[in-house]
Design a protein around this motif. Structure first.
Motif, PDB file in Angstrom:
ATOM      1  N   THR A 178     -20.527  -6.422 -32.738  1.00  0.00           N
ATOM      2  CA  THR A 178     -19.995  -7.052 -31.525  1.00  0.00           C
ATOM      3  C   THR A 178     -20.636  -8.409 -31.249  1.00  0.00           C
ATOM      4  O   THR A 178     -20.055  -9.239 -30.545  1.00  0.00           O
ATOM      5  CB  THR A 178     -20.199  -6.146 -30.294  1.00  0.00           C
ATOM      6  OG1 THR A 178     -21.598  -5.872 -30.144  1.00  0.00           O
ATOM      7  CG2 THR A 178     -19.436  -4.847 -30.445  1.00  0.00           C
ATOM      8  N   LYS A 179     -21.808  -8.644 -31.783  1.00  0.00           N
ATOM      9  CA  LYS A 179     -22.481  -9.927 -31.591  1.00  0.00           C
ATOM     10  C   LYS A 179     -22.065 -10.934 -32.658  1.00  0.00           C
ATOM     11  O   LYS A 179     -21.895 -12.131 -32.382  1.00  0.00           O
ATOM     12  CB  LYS A 179     -23.998  -9.729 -31.599  1.00  0.00           C
ATOM     13  CG  LYS A 179     -24.530  -8.897 -30.438  1.00  0.00           C
ATOM     14  CD  LYS A 179     -26.022  -8.739 -30.521  1.00  0.00           C
ATOM     15  CE  LYS A 179     -26.569  -7.996 -29.294  1.00  0.00           C
ATOM     16  NZ  LYS A 179     -26.025  -6.618 -29.202  1.00  0.00           N
ATOM     17  N   ALA A 237     -18.087 -12.322 -32.576  1.00  0.00           N
ATOM     18  CA  ALA A 237     -17.864 -12.810 -31.225  1.00  0.00           C
ATOM     19  C   ALA A 237     -17.455 -14.274 -31.319  1.00  0.00           C
ATOM     20  O   ALA A 237     -17.604 -14.922 -32.372  1.00  0.00           O
ATOM     21  CB  ALA A 237     -19.138 -12.663 -30.390  1.00  0.00           C
ATOM     22  N   ARG A 246     -17.553 -18.341 -30.660  1.00  0.00           N
ATOM     23  CA  ARG A 246     -18.652 -19.289 -30.816  1.00  0.00           C
ATOM     24  C   ARG A 246     -19.455 -19.438 -29.527  1.00  0.00           C
ATOM     25  O   ARG A 246     -20.686 -19.462 -29.552  1.00  0.00           O
ATOM     26  CB  ARG A 246     -18.104 -20.648 -31.242  1.00  0.00           C
ATOM     27  CG  ARG A 246     -17.586 -20.709 -32.674  1.00  0.00           C
ATOM     28  CD  ARG A 246     -18.696 -20.859 -33.671  1.00  0.00           C
ATOM     29  NE  ARG A 246     -18.172 -21.154 -35.003  1.00  0.00           N
ATOM     30  CZ  ARG A 246     -18.908 -21.188 -36.088  1.00  0.00           C
ATOM     31  NH1 ARG A 246     -20.200 -20.921 -36.000  1.00  0.00           N
ATOM     32  NH2 ARG A 246     -18.373 -21.460 -37.252  1.00  0.00           N
ATOM     33  N   TYR A 247     -18.753 -19.546 -28.419  1.00  0.00           N
ATOM     34  CA  TYR A 247     -19.477 -19.770 -27.152  1.00  0.00           C
ATOM     35  C   TYR A 247     -20.297 -18.554 -26.745  1.00  0.00           C
ATOM     36  O   TYR A 247     -21.197 -18.652 -25.896  1.00  0.00           O
ATOM     37  CB  TYR A 247     -18.504 -20.178 -26.040  1.00  0.00           C
ATOM     38  CG  TYR A 247     -17.698 -19.053 -25.435  1.00  0.00           C
ATOM     39  CD1 TYR A 247     -18.210 -18.303 -24.366  1.00  0.00           C
ATOM     40  CD2 TYR A 247     -16.440 -18.728 -25.909  1.00  0.00           C
ATOM     41  CE1 TYR A 247     -17.487 -17.270 -23.801  1.00  0.00           C
ATOM     42  CE2 TYR A 247     -15.702 -17.699 -25.351  1.00  0.00           C
ATOM     43  CZ  TYR A 247     -16.229 -16.975 -24.303  1.00  0.00           C
ATOM     44  OH  TYR A 247     -15.500 -15.943 -23.746  1.00  0.00           O
ATOM     45  N   GLN A 248     -20.006 -17.384 -27.376  1.00  0.00           N
ATOM     46  CA  GLN A 248     -20.787 -16.175 -27.122  1.00  0.00           C
ATOM     47  C   GLN A 248     -21.935 -16.027 -28.129  1.00  0.00           C
ATOM     48  O   GLN A 248     -22.661 -15.042 -28.095  1.00  0.00           O
ATOM     49  CB  GLN A 248     -19.895 -14.934 -27.205  1.00  0.00           C
ATOM     50  CG  GLN A 248     -18.770 -14.894 -26.178  1.00  0.00           C
ATOM     51  CD  GLN A 248     -17.816 -13.734 -26.415  1.00  0.00           C
ATOM     52  OE1 GLN A 248     -17.524 -13.364 -27.555  1.00  0.00           O
ATOM     53  NE2 GLN A 248     -17.338 -13.146 -25.333  1.00  0.00           N
ATOM     54  N   THR A 256     -12.523  -6.861 -26.355  1.00  0.00           N
ATOM     55  CA  THR A 256     -13.136  -7.190 -25.074  1.00  0.00           C
ATOM     56  C   THR A 256     -12.128  -6.929 -23.965  1.00  0.00           C
ATOM     57  O   THR A 256     -10.965  -6.600 -24.227  1.00  0.00           O
ATOM     58  CB  THR A 256     -13.603  -8.664 -25.054  1.00  0.00           C
ATOM     59  OG1 THR A 256     -14.377  -8.877 -23.883  1.00  0.00           O
ATOM     60  CG2 THR A 256     -12.426  -9.630 -25.064  1.00  0.00           C
ATOM     61  N   ASP A 310     -11.408  -8.352 -19.609  1.00  0.00           N
ATOM     62  CA  ASP A 310     -11.883  -9.158 -18.478  1.00  0.00           C
ATOM     63  C   ASP A 310     -11.690  -8.441 -17.146  1.00  0.00           C
ATOM     64  O   ASP A 310     -11.833  -9.040 -16.083  1.00  0.00           O
ATOM     65  CB  ASP A 310     -11.169 -10.515 -18.450  1.00  0.00           C
ATOM     66  CG  ASP A 310      -9.659 -10.390 -18.360  1.00  0.00           C
ATOM     67  OD1 ASP A 310      -9.152  -9.245 -18.255  1.00  0.00           O
ATOM     68  OD2 ASP A 310      -8.981 -11.437 -18.398  1.00  0.00           O
ATOM     69  N   PRO A 320     -20.349  -8.375 -23.654  1.00  0.00           N
ATOM     70  CA  PRO A 320     -18.946  -8.416 -23.224  1.00  0.00           C
ATOM     71  C   PRO A 320     -17.954  -7.935 -24.270  1.00  0.00           C
ATOM     72  O   PRO A 320     -16.753  -7.870 -24.009  1.00  0.00           O
ATOM     73  CB  PRO A 320     -18.736  -9.902 -22.925  1.00  0.00           C
ATOM     74  CG  PRO A 320     -19.629 -10.595 -23.923  1.00  0.00           C
ATOM     75  CD  PRO A 320     -20.851  -9.726 -24.011  1.00  0.00           C
ATOM     76  N   ASN A 321     -18.456  -7.608 -25.478  1.00  0.00           N
ATOM     77  CA  ASN A 321     -17.595  -7.105 -26.541  1.00  0.00           C
ATOM     78  C   ASN A 321     -18.009  -5.689 -26.914  1.00  0.00           C
ATOM     79  O   ASN A 321     -19.177  -5.313 -26.794  1.00  0.00           O
ATOM     80  CB  ASN A 321     -17.695  -8.010 -27.779  1.00  0.00           C
ATOM     81  CG  ASN A 321     -17.365  -9.457 -27.471  1.00  0.00           C
ATOM     82  OD1 ASN A 321     -16.556  -9.742 -26.589  1.00  0.00           O
ATOM     83  ND2 ASN A 321     -18.000 -10.378 -28.191  1.00  0.00           N
TER      84      ASN A 321
END
Length: 445
Positions: free
Chosen positions: A253-254, A257, A259-261, A287, A289, A306-307
């Motif tokens: 999940t990391k 993800a 790019r901004y995460q 993910t 929202d 968040p994922n």
């Protein structure tokens, strides 16, 4: 009625689904034995160029020697099937012609043979289960269209990574989750320069074909599988050749993800793969929202977000494939098919410097490997699909690592896969495809 109940009903009626198998290698042989333990289905005929391999597959599944008949013509084979005996043959083309078979499984991994047997099966009004992902990513959209017109099912196989990943994808999609990435773990270390000769000893130790092992190690198989998944879902390749990071299940999940995460993805909705302990599993990273959904996922110990990841830690390869036969025959539905057309292409790239006049040895050989690419880019750059490369003659020298184009080669125009690919390209670009496909599939709309 559930699938198992429908199979039990066929068993009670003494009318099992009759299956023909093309290719009695490791996968095919396992499939035959698995079907032998099932109700309502039987492998009735096997075609293999090595006839003793076909015989051994039946014997390993408990079929008595005296029940096995060798046949090279339709009359002999159908007579044997009517009598309840099993047929072996060297002629793969024979199976789609047999009245005693309802479905054909193609399990060779050779694009030319896979395309031809699928085409003949559709013409013969047989459901076709293709374990030949190489053929599927080359001409699958056309074969599916032909099967739809002909009133039969064209499907990929349960048990392979694309179908296993599709199960997770459809689960997430149906729930309205936002899918970031879907993919698989790669079982073998990646070596783009691998050849059958360099892997011969390992292949012998593992009881595998050196060419098959080579297609795994050089990454072509992974590219093909992820292209099949893209064409079935509409998810796009993350980039040419994908990322293929070294990672583990806990980090999926990391890593997958945006790019901004802090991840590797430029956009959501892609296919990719991982090297590490993710294999032999498949995954979907998603993910949401919605605060309530996020709270619920955390409560269910899916992670902090968040994922999140859906992970299936196994795929049973050919042992699951009979389920695709059952779905096709009993439910009239595919397990996996290129319903989105050509989203992804697998292009041919030189493993070494290639010389003009050489004949390309194809997938799993010493000359080329495959890389996934977005179909529109491959089309714009006239990149050569790897599924039609075998047998082509090079017009010019190609440097190591250079993608091949159509203008670099003279294709073997006698191959069914080449002819179908040209037809598919024309169909996808013109509005006159309906009549063309109707004609090829026997005139039934």
């Amino acid at each position: 009625m559930k699938l198992h109940e429908k199979l039990l009903e066929r068993e009670r009626m003494n009318a099992p689904i009759t299956v023909g198998l093309v290719g009695a290698g490791q996968m095919g042989t396992g499939l035959v034995s698995q079907v032998a333990s099932m109700k309502g289905m039987r492998v009735s005929a096997i075609a293999d160029i090595v006839i003793e391999r076909a015989r051994r597959a039946f014997l390993a599944a408990g079929v008595p020697e005296q029940a096995i008949v060798m046949a090279d013509d339709v009359a002999t084979a159908d007579e044997a099937l009517t009598a309840g005996r099993r047929v072996i043959t060297r002629s793969a083309d024979l199976l789609p012609q047999l009245a005693g078979l309802e479905a054909i499984i193609e399990a060779t991994g050779v694009p030319e043979l896979g395309a031809r047997i699928a085409w003949l099966s559709i013409l013969g009004r047989k459901h076709i289960v293709s374990m030949n992902v190489e053929a599927d990513v080359t001409v699958g959209p056309l074969l599916k269209r032909m099967a739809d017109v002909g009133g039969v099912v064209y499907t990929g196989a349960a048990g392979d990574e694309p179908a296993a990943t599709l199960e997770l994808y459809e689960f997430a999609q149906a729930l309205g989750l936002t899918i970031l990435c879907a993919g698989k773990g790669k079982n073998n270390p990646l070596d783009r320069r691998a050849t059958p000769d360099s892997l011969a000893a390992e292949a012998r130790a593992r009881g595998m074909s050196p060419r098959m092992l080579c297609s795994f190690v050089d990454g072509t198989k992974t590219m093909v599988e992820m292209a099949a998944l893209a064409n079935a879902t509409g998810l796009r390749p993350s980039r040419r050749g994908l990322h293929g990071p070294q990672t583990d299940i806990e980090q999926l999940t990391k890593v997958f993800a945006l790019r901004y995460q802090g991840g590797i993805l430029e956009e959501a909705g892609v296919v990719d793969y991982a090297i590490g302990n993710v294999a032999p599993g498949v995954f979907v990273v998603f993910t949401s929202d919605l605060p309530v959904v996020i709270d619920e996922l955390r409560y269910l110990k899916m992670g902090d977000g968040p994922n999140w990841v859906l992970y299936r830690p196994y795929h049973l390869t050919s042992l699951e494939t009979p389920l695709s036969v059952a779905r096709a025959v009993l439910n009239g539905e595919p397990t996996i098919a290129p319903t989105h057309g050509m989203v992804a292409e697998v292009i041919a790239v030189a493993k070494r410097r290639l010389r003009a006049g050489e004949q390309i040895d194809g997938i799993g050989g010493s000359m080329i490997y495959g890389l996934i690419e977005r179909a529109e880019i491959a089309r714009a750059e006239q990149l050569l699909p790897i599924g039609i490369a075998q047998g082509a003659i090079l017009r010019t020298d190609i440097e190591q690592g250079q993608p091949l184009t159509y203008t670099d080669v003279m294709l073997d125009e006698n191959q069914t896969v080449v002819q179908l690919r040209r037809l598919q390209d024309q169909w996808l670009l013109t509005a006159s495809s309906g009549a063309m496909v109707t004609s090829l599939s026997g005139g039934r709309e």
